[in-house]
Structures are given as structure tokens and as C-alpha cells.
Design an enzyme around this catalytic site. Sequence first.
Site, short mmCIF file in Angstrom:
data_model
loop_
_atom_site.label_atom_id
_atom_site.label_comp_id
_atom_site.label_asym_id
_atom_site.label_seq_id
_atom_site.Cartn_x
_atom_site.Cartn_y
_atom_site.Cartn_z
N CYS A 1 0.84 -1.20 0.00
CA CYS A 1 0.00 0.00 0.00
C CYS A 1 0.88 1.26 0.00
CB CYS A 1 -1.00 -0.05 1.15
SG CYS A 1 -2.48 0.90 0.77
N HIS B 1 -3.69 -5.07 0.23
CA HIS B 1 -3.13 -5.64 1.47
C HIS B 1 -3.20 -7.16 1.42
CE1 HIS B 1 -2.89 -1.92 3.91
NE2 HIS B 1 -3.80 -1.51 3.05
N GLU C 1 -1.65 -9.21 3.18
CA GLU C 1 -1.51 -9.81 4.52
C GLU C 1 -2.86 -10.22 5.12
OE1 GLU C 1 -1.07 -6.66 3.70
OE2 GLU C 1 -1.59 -5.25 5.28
#
Length: 537
Positions: free
Chosen positions: A384, A510, A512
Site C-alpha cells: 500500500c 493488502h 496480509e
Amino acid sequence: MNNTKYVFVTGGVTSSLGKGIVAASLAKLLQERGYSVTIQKLDPYINIDPGTLNPYEHGECYVTDDGAETDLDLGHYERFLNIPTSQANNVTTGRIYQSVINKERKGEFLGKTVQVIPHITDEIKHRIQILGNTGEFDIVITEIGGTVGDIESLPYVEAVRQLQWELGEENAIIIHLTLVPYLAAAGELKTKPTQHSVKMLMQSGVDPDVLVCRTEHELSDDIKRKLALFCNVKKENVIQSLDAETIYDVPNLMFKEGLDRVVLEKLQLSTEKQPALIEWNDFVQKHKNPKNEIEIGLIGKYVELHDSYKSITEAFIHAGSSNETKVNVRWIHSEELTPENIIEKLEGVNGVLVAPGFGDRGIEGKISAVQYARENNIPFFGICLGMQMAVIEFSRNVLGLEKANSTEMNRKTPHPVINLMEEQKEVTEKGGTMRLGAWDCELTENSKVYEAYKTTKISERHRHRYEFNNDYKEQIENAGMKATGINPDTGLVEIIELPSHPWFVGVQYHPEYKSTVLNPHPLFVSFIKAALQQSKK
Ligand code: GLN
């Protein structure tokens, strides 16, 4: 009417006992026994969602596919259960009050005084049952944030009391998580704090069915008997939760203590099928017995609180296990990085991850870290804001656009290579207005990301207002940085890479948030693999 059963998890004595992990571990065991389970978090604060909170307050803001900005515990739920959560899985006091007040304005309570009981408690009960009423789940586990006795928690405890009364004790049970502290001077474990906290719960009309006791030492039979007697639970329903080496041990520990069995018995559900945890234990095995070790420099401005980057560090653990590699994190504060000390601060790391973030604090440090990774062929992963910094660094140092910047940092930059998204220009409210949730992205076949994902069509979660400025795309691509992932509907650049570098990938989304124990994220797996190769040079 469906048969969904409810399990409530309350906390006593102190915060940070790991309610989320206990809830997720119980859910995992029940899932392994063949039940469909989901977990919900009720947060007593008055913010509508944690999207407007500084990570220092409660750690990372977790984002779901449907674009909800939620508590980081939802990340644990997804990582353990491997099924997505949604807005319905996180409810705050702000949201409860907002909907009650909206109803009042519409005249839905016309003639009545609107009160905490019944209107707020009804809304809480409604939110708890939304997940159950979908018919998708045999069991809904609801974790109540905060600690019993907090003023803010009172309406939640009252709603739980009412629900248990309405649904019957075989359909709704309460697990109370407490601390049994060890007094070194006395050489003893102390039950009094638990007794007090259970008494507090009972004063609200709620009797716990199961006690989960966090402790640093084994609870003796005597202690369990004492806790059972004073807290009005069966002795076998006093479950000890010893400190674990890793959170991923907790499902096994809870199984050994019989938590899932006592819960199922209370709910009058079958205990016949045992949880196998085969893939889970394979992961834990590899995680605990790594063959290699590497170090990743994590550059962020909230590094003092590691929970600010929870999903990233958990994704390292998943990807590390699948590479049989221990991933050590070197926490690096972006504000402390300068072109002068960069070598000293980053020397020896096998990979650099520049973290997400907002605002200009520490961004020059992030840019220096990108430059270091790019020039020294160190695997680089920008997420990001980290991806945006990679574009800025490249524009400045390779294209020679010295003042290139994001308009987030400098509105008047002559080279806005990162720019406010068109649809954001009219936005004035801060809460819930970013580009959020899952969006599609199409990958270029000849790329690092395609190699990792092994498909051209992906969907990933987002949380941002700024984007790659397509006016600079040609110039940037001609100089060697390639846009290898594009949103098929809008043309927004989602991924940039440097094909000339061993592993240099920046993503606007993102990744993750989607990494789980059973599905380590392909980009993290690939990044850790590249860092491992780097370490062997
Ligand atoms: N501040 C940047 C934006 O809004 C990046 C956001 C992030 O890192 N999540 O686009």
C-alpha cells in the site's frame, strides 16, 4: 427458527488475556469436529469502527472482503478458521447506537422513550443473531471485548443474559476467561481475582458455564476445586490455559484440557467426531522446527506497537513455515532512517518490507529504505503506502523527477506520481470512505506475481485513497518499472515490479489480510523464498 447455538466469551480481571485466541482456538476445534462455526467480536467503544483509530490505540485495522474496517481479532478468526468474515462479525457500541438513533428518527419507536433496556439491548441481540439467522452456522462464538465490570460492557452482558434466558441454557453458554496470577513472594497461585470477577458477572445475572484460566503455572486439583466451588461451575469446566510458545499451539492445548468437549456437552451436541488438526499440526511442526533462518527489515512508523502490523507478521509466520524458515523481524522506525544511517540500520537484512500507513510522518525514511533495497538487490515488498513509496523513489532516483511525490504528502508537487483517486475528490468524511474491500486485479503473465499466484485473475483487499498516477505510467514503464497488475474495470495500477531486480514487488492492496495457516499468501511465500535465496549468497 434454526438450530444455531451460541457461545459467549467474556473476560475478567484484566485485558489482554487473549480472548480472541481462545475463541479462535475453540472455533478451530469445533470446526475440526465437523461443525460450521464463525466468530464475532463485540467492541464496547463508541467509534463506529476502528477505521478512524490510530493503530497505537488497538493495533492494526483489519479489512474484510466486504470492505468492513474491523478489529484485529477478526484477522485471528480468519487465520485460524480459513473462512472469510464480514461486517456482521464486528459490532461496536457506535454502530449499535447509530442504528437505534436512526430508527428513532424514522419514527420506528413512535410514542416510546428510547432506553438502554430494551432498545439498545434488543439491537445488540439482533446483531448477535444476524450470523446465526443466516442458517450457515451450527455455532456462533461471540467474543465480548473489554473486561466484565467496565461501564461500557454492561449493555452487552445484559443482552447476553437475556439471550440465554430466551434461547435456553442448552443453546447459549458463557465462557469466562480470567487470570490466575502467581505471587512469587507467596509461592502461590491466587484465585481471588477470578472469584471477584465471576461475582461481578453474577451480579449482572450471568453465570459462567466454563472458566478458562490464564496461568503461568499448572492449576492443581485443589485450585480447580476451589475455583469451581466459589464460581459455581463444575470442576471439569475449569480449564487451564497455560502460557504458550506460540498462539498456534493454543488449539492443541485447549483440546488437551477438554475445552471443546465441555462446550459441546453443555450445548448438548455430539462429541463423537474428534478434531484431527492434521494440516494444522503439519504447519505447527514446520513452524517450530525451521531449517533456515532469515531476517526481514520491517519499516513502519508504528513499530513501537507490534500489533499495528499483526497481519503482516502472522503472514511471515505462515510463509516462513511453508518455506521451513524462521522469519525474524528487525523492527525499524521509518522516522529514524536517513540516507546517512541506512546502511547501518539495514545491513544484513535479507529482505525489506515497507509497511502501509497514512500521512507524511517518516516517509522519507521509507523512501531511503526502498532505494537501499533496489540498489543492493535486496528482496523488496511494498504494501500500500510501501508500494507508493517505491513508485516515488523510482521516479526521483531513476527518472530524475527530483520532486516526485504523492499528493498526500505534498499537494503541490510538480510530479504527482501518486495522486488522490478521482472518486475520493468529493469525499469529506473520514469514516469508512476509503476504497475498501475486495477488488479484482489482472496479472501480466510474465511477472513475479504471476509466478507466485499461478493465475492471472486475483481478488485482494484494499484500504486507500491515493493511487498510481497513470499519466506517468508510460514514462515509468519505459524506465524499467512495470505495472504487472491492473484493475480490469478502472485501469488502476495495483502492482509494480522491477524485472531487473531479484524480487521487487509493490502492491496497492493488502495481501496480509488474506494469509491463513492453511493458505499462506502466495506473495509472502514468494518474498520469503527470495529472502532465503538472498541469505544464501
Ligand atoms: N495513505 C495511502 C493512501 O491512502 C496508503 C494507505 C495504506 O497504506 N493503507 O492511499
